[in-house]
Write a protein that holds these residues in place. Structure first.
Motif, short mmCIF file in Angstrom:
data_model
loop_
_atom_site.label_atom_id
_atom_site.label_comp_id
_atom_site.label_asym_id
_atom_site.label_seq_id
_atom_site.Cartn_x
_atom_site.Cartn_y
_atom_site.Cartn_z
N PRO A 1 35.78 25.92 -0.08
CA PRO A 1 36.33 24.74 -0.75
C PRO A 1 37.84 24.65 -0.59
O PRO A 1 38.55 25.64 -0.76
CB PRO A 1 35.94 24.95 -2.22
CG PRO A 1 34.85 25.98 -2.20
CD PRO A 1 35.14 26.85 -1.02
N LEU A 2 38.33 23.47 -0.31
CA LEU A 2 39.76 23.24 -0.19
C LEU A 2 40.30 22.75 -1.54
O LEU A 2 40.64 21.58 -1.72
CB LEU A 2 40.05 22.23 0.92
CG LEU A 2 39.70 22.72 2.33
CD1 LEU A 2 39.75 21.57 3.33
CD2 LEU A 2 40.64 23.84 2.75
N ASP A 3 40.34 23.67 -2.49
CA ASP A 3 40.69 23.31 -3.87
C ASP A 3 42.04 23.86 -4.30
O ASP A 3 42.38 23.84 -5.48
CB ASP A 3 39.62 23.78 -4.84
CG ASP A 3 39.33 25.28 -4.72
OD1 ASP A 3 40.02 25.95 -3.93
OD2 ASP A 3 38.42 25.77 -5.42
N GLY B 1 45.85 15.99 0.69
CA GLY B 1 44.77 15.02 0.72
C GLY B 1 43.40 15.59 1.03
O GLY B 1 42.47 14.84 1.33
N PHE B 2 43.24 16.92 0.95
CA PHE B 2 41.97 17.55 1.28
C PHE B 2 41.25 18.11 0.05
O PHE B 2 40.32 18.91 0.20
CB PHE B 2 42.19 18.68 2.29
CG PHE B 2 42.58 18.20 3.65
CD1 PHE B 2 41.61 17.81 4.57
CD2 PHE B 2 43.91 18.11 4.02
CE1 PHE B 2 41.97 17.37 5.83
CE2 PHE B 2 44.28 17.68 5.28
CZ PHE B 2 43.31 17.29 6.18
N GLY B 3 41.66 17.71 -1.14
CA GLY B 3 41.10 18.29 -2.35
C GLY B 3 39.61 18.05 -2.54
O GLY B 3 38.96 18.79 -3.29
N GLU B 4 39.06 17.05 -1.88
CA GLU B 4 37.64 16.73 -2.03
C GLU B 4 36.82 17.19 -0.84
O GLU B 4 35.68 16.75 -0.66
CB GLU B 4 37.45 15.22 -2.22
CG GLU B 4 38.13 14.67 -3.48
CD GLU B 4 37.95 13.17 -3.63
OE1 GLU B 4 37.32 12.57 -2.74
OE2 GLU B 4 38.44 12.61 -4.63
N ARG C 1 33.12 16.34 3.30
CA ARG C 1 33.41 16.01 1.91
C ARG C 1 32.45 16.76 1.01
O ARG C 1 31.29 16.99 1.37
CB ARG C 1 33.26 14.50 1.68
CG ARG C 1 34.53 13.73 1.93
CD ARG C 1 34.37 12.26 1.70
NE ARG C 1 33.62 11.94 0.48
CZ ARG C 1 33.49 10.72 -0.02
NH1 ARG C 1 34.08 9.70 0.59
NH2 ARG C 1 32.79 10.49 -1.10
N ASN C 2 32.93 17.09 -0.17
CA ASN C 2 32.11 17.92 -1.07
C ASN C 2 30.83 17.22 -1.49
O ASN C 2 29.83 17.89 -1.78
CB ASN C 2 32.92 18.32 -2.30
CG ASN C 2 34.04 19.30 -1.95
OD1 ASN C 2 33.95 20.02 -0.97
ND2 ASN C 2 35.10 19.30 -2.75
#
Length: 278
Positions: free
Chosen positions: A141-143, A151-154, A182-183
Protein backbone atom coordinates in the motif's frame (compact mmCIF):
# COMPACT_ATOMS: atom_id res chain seq x y z
CA UNK A 1 43.16 6.74 -9.84
CA UNK A 2 42.62 9.81 -7.71
CA UNK A 3 44.73 11.11 -4.82
CA UNK A 4 43.48 13.67 -2.31
CA UNK A 5 46.13 13.66 0.44
CA UNK A 6 49.45 12.34 1.70
CA UNK A 7 48.04 9.68 4.03
CA UNK A 8 48.35 5.98 3.25
CA UNK A 9 44.63 5.68 2.46
CA UNK A 10 44.13 9.06 0.80
CA UNK A 11 44.00 7.67 -2.72
CA UNK A 12 41.58 5.48 -4.66
CA UNK A 13 43.88 2.45 -4.85
CA UNK A 14 44.49 2.21 -1.10
CA UNK A 15 40.85 2.88 -0.33
CA UNK A 16 39.76 0.08 -2.68
CA UNK A 17 42.29 -2.34 -1.18
CA UNK A 18 41.08 -1.75 2.36
CA UNK A 19 37.39 -1.79 1.43
CA UNK A 20 37.61 -5.05 -0.54
CA UNK A 21 39.81 -6.86 1.99
CA UNK A 22 37.68 -5.88 5.00
CA UNK A 23 34.46 -6.77 3.21
CA UNK A 24 35.76 -10.25 2.48
CA UNK A 25 36.90 -10.76 6.08
CA UNK A 26 33.54 -9.64 7.44
CA UNK A 27 31.76 -12.01 5.07
CA UNK A 28 33.48 -14.94 6.76
CA UNK A 29 36.47 -15.41 4.45
CA UNK A 30 39.93 -16.17 5.81
CA UNK A 31 42.68 -13.57 5.58
CA UNK A 32 44.37 -15.51 2.78
CA UNK A 33 41.11 -15.79 0.86
CA UNK A 34 40.47 -12.07 1.32
CA UNK A 35 43.97 -11.24 0.14
CA UNK A 36 43.67 -13.45 -2.93
CA UNK A 37 40.34 -11.84 -3.76
CA UNK A 38 41.86 -8.34 -3.64
CA UNK A 39 44.76 -9.45 -5.83
CA UNK A 40 42.31 -10.97 -8.32
CA UNK A 41 40.18 -7.82 -8.50
CA UNK A 42 43.00 -5.25 -8.49
CA UNK A 43 45.77 -7.34 -10.01
CA UNK A 44 46.45 -4.97 -12.90
CA UNK A 45 47.38 -2.21 -10.44
CA UNK A 46 50.27 -4.31 -9.16
CA UNK A 47 51.98 -3.91 -12.56
CA UNK A 48 51.59 -0.13 -12.62
CA UNK A 49 54.78 1.52 -11.31
CA UNK A 50 52.86 4.55 -10.04
CA UNK A 51 50.03 2.70 -8.32
CA UNK A 52 51.75 -0.48 -7.10
CA UNK A 53 53.26 1.23 -4.03
CA UNK A 54 49.84 2.44 -2.88
CA UNK A 55 48.50 -1.09 -3.33
CA UNK A 56 51.18 -2.74 -1.20
CA UNK A 57 51.27 -0.01 1.45
CA UNK A 58 47.51 -0.32 1.99
CA UNK A 59 47.55 -4.11 1.81
CA UNK A 60 50.33 -4.38 4.39
CA UNK A 61 48.84 -1.79 6.74
CA UNK A 62 45.34 -3.27 6.59
CA UNK A 63 46.56 -6.82 7.19
CA UNK A 64 48.80 -5.64 10.06
CA UNK A 65 45.81 -3.91 11.70
CA UNK A 66 43.91 -7.19 11.51
CA UNK A 67 46.83 -9.20 12.89
CA UNK A 68 47.17 -11.08 9.60
CA UNK A 69 50.18 -9.59 7.83
CA UNK A 70 52.14 -12.22 5.90
CA UNK A 71 55.84 -12.16 5.19
CA UNK A 72 55.12 -11.91 1.45
CA UNK A 73 53.03 -8.75 1.75
CA UNK A 74 55.36 -7.23 4.35
CA UNK A 75 58.38 -7.72 2.11
CA UNK A 76 56.60 -6.16 -0.87
CA UNK A 77 55.66 -3.08 1.13
CA UNK A 78 59.14 -2.71 2.60
CA UNK A 79 60.65 -3.08 -0.86
CA UNK A 80 58.68 -0.09 -2.14
CA UNK A 81 59.47 1.86 1.02
CA UNK A 82 63.19 1.21 0.45
CA UNK A 83 63.05 2.26 -3.20
CA UNK A 84 61.54 5.69 -2.41
CA UNK A 85 59.89 5.84 -5.85
CA UNK A 86 56.63 6.90 -4.26
CA UNK A 87 58.24 9.68 -2.22
CA UNK A 88 60.04 11.14 -5.22
CA UNK A 89 56.73 11.72 -6.97
CA UNK A 90 55.56 13.87 -4.08
CA UNK A 91 58.37 16.42 -4.40
CA UNK A 92 56.60 17.80 -7.46
CA UNK A 93 53.63 18.64 -5.22
CA UNK A 94 55.75 20.90 -3.02
CA UNK A 95 57.96 20.68 0.04
CA UNK A 96 55.12 20.48 2.56
CA UNK A 97 53.36 17.63 0.73
CA UNK A 98 56.63 15.72 0.37
CA UNK A 99 57.40 16.14 4.04
CA UNK A 100 53.94 14.94 5.08
CA UNK A 101 54.19 11.94 2.77
CA UNK A 102 57.66 11.13 4.13
CA UNK A 103 56.20 11.14 7.66
CA UNK A 104 53.35 8.83 6.61
CA UNK A 105 55.76 6.36 5.01
CA UNK A 106 58.14 6.51 7.97
CA UNK A 107 55.29 5.73 10.34
CA UNK A 108 54.23 2.85 8.12
CA UNK A 109 57.72 1.36 8.09
CA UNK A 110 57.93 1.57 11.88
CA UNK A 111 54.53 -0.05 12.18
CA UNK A 112 55.30 -2.94 9.84
CA UNK A 113 58.52 -3.71 11.72
CA UNK A 114 56.76 -3.74 15.09
CA UNK A 115 54.91 -6.72 16.64
CA UNK A 116 51.43 -7.23 15.22
CA UNK A 117 48.30 -7.23 17.37
CA UNK A 118 46.50 -10.52 17.91
CA UNK A 119 44.41 -11.62 14.92
CA UNK A 120 40.91 -10.19 14.95
CA UNK A 121 37.98 -12.57 14.75
CA UNK A 122 35.20 -11.51 12.40
CA UNK A 123 31.99 -13.41 12.84
CA UNK A 124 30.19 -14.43 9.69
CA UNK A 125 27.11 -12.22 9.33
CA UNK A 126 23.59 -13.56 9.51
CA UNK A 127 22.48 -13.42 5.91
CA UNK A 128 18.92 -12.78 4.78
CA UNK A 129 17.51 -15.33 2.34
CA UNK A 130 14.25 -14.30 0.71
CA UNK A 131 11.67 -17.08 1.15
CA UNK A 132 9.47 -15.94 -1.75
CA UNK A 133 8.89 -18.29 -4.67
CA UNK A 134 9.18 -17.26 -8.30
CA UNK A 135 5.71 -16.00 -9.27
CA UNK A 136 4.69 -14.89 -5.76
CA UNK A 137 2.99 -11.50 -5.68
CA UNK A 138 3.03 -9.09 -2.74
CA UNK A 139 0.84 -6.03 -2.19
CA UNK A 140 2.45 -2.80 -0.98
CA UNK A 141 0.00 0.00 0.00
CA UNK A 142 1.18 3.50 -0.86
CA UNK A 143 -0.09 5.02 2.38
CA UNK A 144 2.97 7.01 3.46
CA UNK A 145 2.96 10.80 3.73
CA UNK A 146 5.25 11.14 0.71
CA UNK A 147 3.02 8.84 -1.38
CA UNK A 148 -0.10 10.81 -0.46
CA UNK A 149 1.62 14.11 -1.20
CA UNK A 150 2.49 12.80 -4.68
CA UNK A 151 -1.10 11.73 -5.39
CA UNK A 152 -0.68 7.98 -4.85
CA UNK A 153 -2.47 7.65 -1.50
CA UNK A 154 -5.27 5.54 -3.00
CA UNK A 155 -2.97 3.14 -4.82
CA UNK A 156 -0.90 0.05 -4.10
CA UNK A 157 2.07 -1.52 -5.83
CA UNK A 158 2.14 -5.21 -6.67
CA UNK A 159 5.53 -6.91 -6.70
CA UNK A 160 5.84 -10.13 -8.71
CA UNK A 161 8.99 -12.06 -8.00
CA UNK A 162 10.77 -13.01 -11.23
CA UNK A 163 14.25 -13.85 -9.93
CA UNK A 164 16.85 -13.49 -7.19
CA UNK A 165 20.18 -11.74 -6.83
CA UNK A 166 22.87 -11.24 -4.20
CA UNK A 167 23.22 -8.10 -2.11
CA UNK A 168 26.50 -7.55 -0.30
CA UNK A 169 27.84 -9.37 1.61
CA UNK A 170 25.65 -12.31 0.58
CA UNK A 171 22.00 -11.54 1.25
CA UNK A 172 19.67 -13.31 -1.20
CA UNK A 173 17.08 -10.75 -2.28
CA UNK A 174 14.16 -10.81 -4.72
CA UNK A 175 14.12 -9.36 -8.19
CA UNK A 176 10.60 -8.23 -9.04
CA UNK A 177 8.48 -6.66 -11.71
CA UNK A 178 6.09 -3.95 -10.59
CA UNK A 179 2.42 -3.17 -11.26
CA UNK A 180 0.13 -0.53 -9.75
CA UNK A 181 -3.60 -0.57 -8.97
CA UNK A 182 -6.13 1.59 -7.19
CA UNK A 183 -7.05 0.16 -3.83
CA UNK A 184 -10.69 -0.32 -4.89
CA UNK A 185 -9.56 -2.09 -8.07
CA UNK A 186 -6.98 -4.53 -6.68
CA UNK A 187 -6.95 -7.67 -8.87
CA UNK A 188 -9.02 -10.49 -7.40
CA UNK A 189 -7.47 -13.29 -9.45
CA UNK A 190 -4.54 -14.04 -11.72
CA UNK A 191 -6.52 -13.16 -14.85
CA UNK A 192 -7.12 -9.65 -13.57
CA UNK A 193 -3.51 -9.41 -12.43
CA UNK A 194 -2.25 -10.35 -15.89
CA UNK A 195 -4.29 -7.53 -17.44
CA UNK A 196 -2.38 -4.86 -15.51
CA UNK A 197 0.67 -3.52 -17.37
CA UNK A 198 4.16 -3.81 -15.94
CA UNK A 199 5.87 -0.56 -15.07
CA UNK A 200 9.29 0.45 -16.34
CA UNK A 201 11.78 0.88 -13.50
CA UNK A 202 14.61 2.38 -15.53
CA UNK A 203 14.92 3.37 -19.15
CA UNK A 204 14.85 2.47 -21.86
CA UNK A 205 13.46 -1.04 -21.39
CA UNK A 206 14.08 -2.32 -17.87
CA UNK A 207 11.05 -3.60 -15.95
CA UNK A 208 12.83 -5.27 -13.05
CA UNK A 209 14.04 -4.01 -9.69
CA UNK A 210 15.59 -5.33 -6.49
CA UNK A 211 13.90 -5.22 -3.09
CA UNK A 212 16.89 -4.76 -0.82
CA UNK A 213 16.54 -6.70 2.43
CA UNK A 214 19.31 -7.33 4.94
CA UNK A 215 17.08 -9.02 7.53
CA UNK A 216 13.51 -10.09 8.05
CA UNK A 217 13.03 -7.22 10.49
CA UNK A 218 13.43 -4.51 7.87
CA UNK A 219 10.68 -5.85 5.60
CA UNK A 220 7.63 -3.55 6.06
CA UNK A 221 4.80 -5.21 7.95
CA UNK A 222 2.32 -3.66 5.54
CA UNK A 223 3.76 -5.76 2.71
CA UNK A 224 1.15 -8.51 2.32
CA UNK A 225 1.07 -11.70 0.29
CA UNK A 226 -1.43 -11.37 -2.58
CA UNK A 227 -1.06 -14.75 -4.24
CA UNK A 228 0.91 -16.83 -6.69
CA UNK A 229 1.07 -16.49 -10.48
CA UNK A 230 2.31 -19.06 -12.93
CA UNK A 231 2.45 -16.66 -15.87
CA UNK A 232 5.57 -14.49 -16.11
CA UNK A 233 5.40 -13.31 -19.72
CA UNK A 234 8.28 -11.99 -21.73
CA UNK A 235 8.16 -8.29 -22.56
CA UNK A 236 9.17 -7.29 -26.10
CA UNK A 237 12.40 -5.34 -26.01
CA UNK A 238 12.97 -5.87 -22.28
CA UNK A 239 16.62 -5.64 -21.30
CA UNK A 240 17.75 -8.63 -19.24
CA UNK A 241 21.14 -8.25 -17.55
CA UNK A 242 23.72 -11.07 -17.54
CA UNK A 243 22.84 -14.01 -15.31
CA UNK A 244 25.44 -13.13 -12.71
CA UNK A 245 24.36 -12.61 -9.06
CA UNK A 246 27.37 -10.37 -8.46
CA UNK A 247 26.23 -7.82 -11.05
CA UNK A 248 23.85 -5.17 -9.76
CA UNK A 249 21.99 -4.30 -12.94
CA UNK A 250 18.57 -3.43 -11.54
CA UNK A 251 17.11 -0.47 -9.77
CA UNK A 252 16.96 -1.05 -6.02
CA UNK A 253 16.13 0.86 -2.85
CA UNK A 254 16.51 0.34 0.85
CA UNK A 255 13.10 0.11 2.49
CA UNK A 256 13.60 3.20 4.67
CA UNK A 257 13.79 5.39 1.55
CA UNK A 258 11.60 3.24 -0.65
CA UNK A 259 8.43 5.27 -1.21
CA UNK A 260 10.10 8.52 -2.21
CA UNK A 261 12.68 6.81 -4.39
CA UNK A 262 10.45 4.36 -6.21
CA UNK A 263 7.65 6.84 -6.91
CA UNK A 264 10.03 9.40 -8.36
CA UNK A 265 11.53 6.75 -10.63
CA UNK A 266 8.23 5.24 -11.70
CA UNK A 267 6.66 8.58 -12.56
CA UNK A 268 9.77 9.58 -14.49
CA UNK A 269 9.77 6.41 -16.57
CA UNK A 270 6.01 5.81 -17.02
CA UNK A 271 4.23 8.79 -18.57
CA UNK A 272 0.72 7.66 -17.60
CA UNK A 273 1.62 7.74 -13.90
CA UNK A 274 2.35 11.46 -14.07
CA UNK A 275 -1.39 12.01 -14.45
CA UNK A 276 -1.91 10.61 -10.94
CA UNK A 277 0.41 13.17 -9.34
CA UNK A 278 -1.04 16.31 -7.84
Amino acid sequence: MGTWGTGIYQNDVADDVKTLYMAELRSGKSSQEAYEYVVNVLGEIMDDPDEAPDFWFAMADTMWNCGCLTDEVKEKALMYLDRNDDLERWHAAGQKAAKNREKALSDLREKLLSPMPAPRIYRKPNLYICPWQIGDVFLYPLDSDIARSMGFGEYSLLFQKVGTTIWHPGHVIPVVRVKIARNDLIPQNTEEFDQLPYLKTTSPCIYQMELINSSKRVVPQKLKYWGHTENIPSIPGEYLPPDDPNLYCHLGFLWKWFDEGILKWLTAKNDHLKLLCK
